[in-house]
Enzyme design. Structure first.
Site, PDB file in Angstrom:
ATOM      1  N   TYR A   1      -4.563   4.236   6.189  1.00  0.00           N
ATOM      2  CA  TYR A   1      -5.147   3.287   7.155  1.00  0.00           C
ATOM      3  C   TYR A   1      -6.482   3.792   7.686  1.00  0.00           C
ATOM      4  O   TYR A   1      -7.405   3.011   7.926  1.00  0.00           O
ATOM      5  CB  TYR A   1      -4.188   3.042   8.327  1.00  0.00           C
TER       6      TYR A   1
ATOM      7  N   LYS B   1       0.846  -1.188   0.000  1.00  0.00           N
ATOM      8  CA  LYS B   1       0.000   0.000   0.000  1.00  0.00           C
ATOM      9  C   LYS B   1       0.890   1.250   0.000  1.00  0.00           C
ATOM     10  O   LYS B   1       2.001   1.160   0.535  1.00  0.00           O
ATOM     11  CB  LYS B   1      -0.976   0.041   1.171  1.00  0.00           C
TER      12      LYS B   1
END
Ligand code: NAD
Length: 371
Positions: A222, A137
């Site tokens: 996140y 990510k």
């Protein structure tokens, strides 16, 4: 530390030494671990840096995934990893020649763990070599690039997954279960606080060319992703405000702190913070009409800790990357469906939201989202 695999190897070794078939012995006894003999996902890692090392160490305890190859621009690192993980010469590549993976039948998937802006080209090259890909990510640095990666993997008939390790974390999954069965009632609010104080100003994370942005790309993602899996919906609008106290360290295009807010189709709202200038920010809070859930810490390497209106969450700590890689082996080799998706489309939604957050910061306007 002895691993489960060590134990199984020893157990099987002892049985062989006694000339007793493991199958016969396990058939008649309770509580004996049956050795895993299903398919094994053979993994190569590109980018042997700090997170690549963490993944490699965690994979030592995997049942279904095994590190078998490396791709690196540093020959000395390749030698070290070969010795440490018993990697054969024929499975070692550099950034120039890794397209040759297409001639290597002993590697199934390449895990891309390099700086963010490099993911796109590397993922596309791996796909063209006919291998499945896991990207770290953020999948790329904007939605347009993310879409190109998805298209390339589709065209090559390979799977594209993204390293969303929290999607397999037991306490996180328990809250998702509680929300799904209605134990929290109608969900109305999520708060996601994600940040840390970043050090060395010369690192790639503070270089827009390599990072694609600042804290949002690295840690704010996140809170974005968490808002979606905690609430169980995708946001329909976003507003965002940036604060920059240190323009020397956080140059043009590298965000230091951004607060952002989402609206969801069911009426819930979210309030989030992403920063490179504060510690102790790793907290999720979900509030519903019948109860709440809190994780603090919520997305670090663990142990994750949390409680709900029903009490402490007691699910055992697992090494995130070990579980992630075993689960990803199940997804790639057996078509397993995870509770929360980890595919390219899932990651593309986060990239579309990041694009919209940067737009909202720039314009000061509420931005509508169609995910
Ligand atoms: P790192 O700097 O420790 O490692 C990066 C690796 O890429 C190094 O081995 C470096 O040599 C290599 N590299 C190749 N080309 C490079 C270039 N042009 N410039 C700089 N390095 C280059 O970084 P990291 O912390 O391992 O992060 C790598 C990726 O992993 C990032 O995308 C990051 O977001 C992701 N990550 C994910 C998690 C997670 O929990 N899922 C945690 C940390 C990092």
């Amino acid at each position: 530390m002895h691993t489960r695999r060590d134990f199984i190897q020893k157990l099987t070794g002892s049985l062989i030494a006694l000339q007793i078939s493991p199958a016969l012995v396990t058939a008649g006894c309770n509580n004996i671990i049956v050795p895993y003999d299903g398919p094994l996902l053979r993994v190569a890692i590109i980018g042997l840096g700090s997170y690549g090392t963490r993944v490699a160490e965690a994979m030592k305890d995997c049942k279904k995934a095994k590190l078998v190859g490396v791709i690196s621009g540093t020959p000395s690192k390749i030698k070290d990893w070969q010795a440490k993980y018993n990697i054969p010469e024929k499975n070692c590549y550099n950034y120039e020649n890794f397209d040759q993976l297409k001639n290597n039948p002993d590697i199934d998937v390449v895990y891309v763990i390099t700086p963010n802006a490099l993911h796109k080209d590397q993922v596309i090259r791996v796909a063209k070599a006919g291998k499945h890909v896991i990207s770290e990510k953020p999948m790329s640095i904007n939605a347009k690039d993310g879409q190109e990666m998805i298209d390339a993997c589709k065209k090559a008939h390979v799977k594209l997954l993204v390293g969303y390790r929290m999607h397999f974390e037991p306490k996180t999954l328990e809250i998702i279960r509680m929300r799904k069965v209605g134990e929290l009632g109608k969900v109305l609010f999520f708060q996601g606080l994600c940040g840390f104080t970043i050090g060395d100003p010369t690192q790639w994370r503070l270089n827009k060319q390599l990072s694609g942005g600042g804290s949002m790309m690295d840690i704010g993602i996140y809170a974005i992703n968490g808002a979606r899996y905690m609430i169980g919906e995708d946001p329909i609008w976003v507003t965002a405000q940036e604060t920059k106290n240190n323009p020397e360290k956080f140059k043009e295009g590298v965000d230091e702190t951004i607060q952002f807010q989402f609206g969801f189709p069911g009426g819930a709202v979210a309030s989030c913070l992403s920063t490179y200038s504060m510690n102790n920010l790793d907290r999720f809070f979900l509030n519903g009409e019948k109860g709440y859930a809190e994780l603090y810490p919520s997305t670090g390497y663990g142990p994750i800790q949390g409680r709900t209106s029903k009490g402490e969450l007691t699910q055992p700590h697992v090494t995130h990357q070990t579980v992630q890689m075993d689960e990803m082996a199940g997804i790639i080799l057996e078509g397993k469906q995870p509770v929360v998706p980890v595919d390219g489309e899932e990651a593309l939604k986060d990239l579309k939201i990041i694009d919209a957050i940067y737009e909202a910061v720039k314009t000061g306007k509420k931005v509508d989202l169609k995910l």
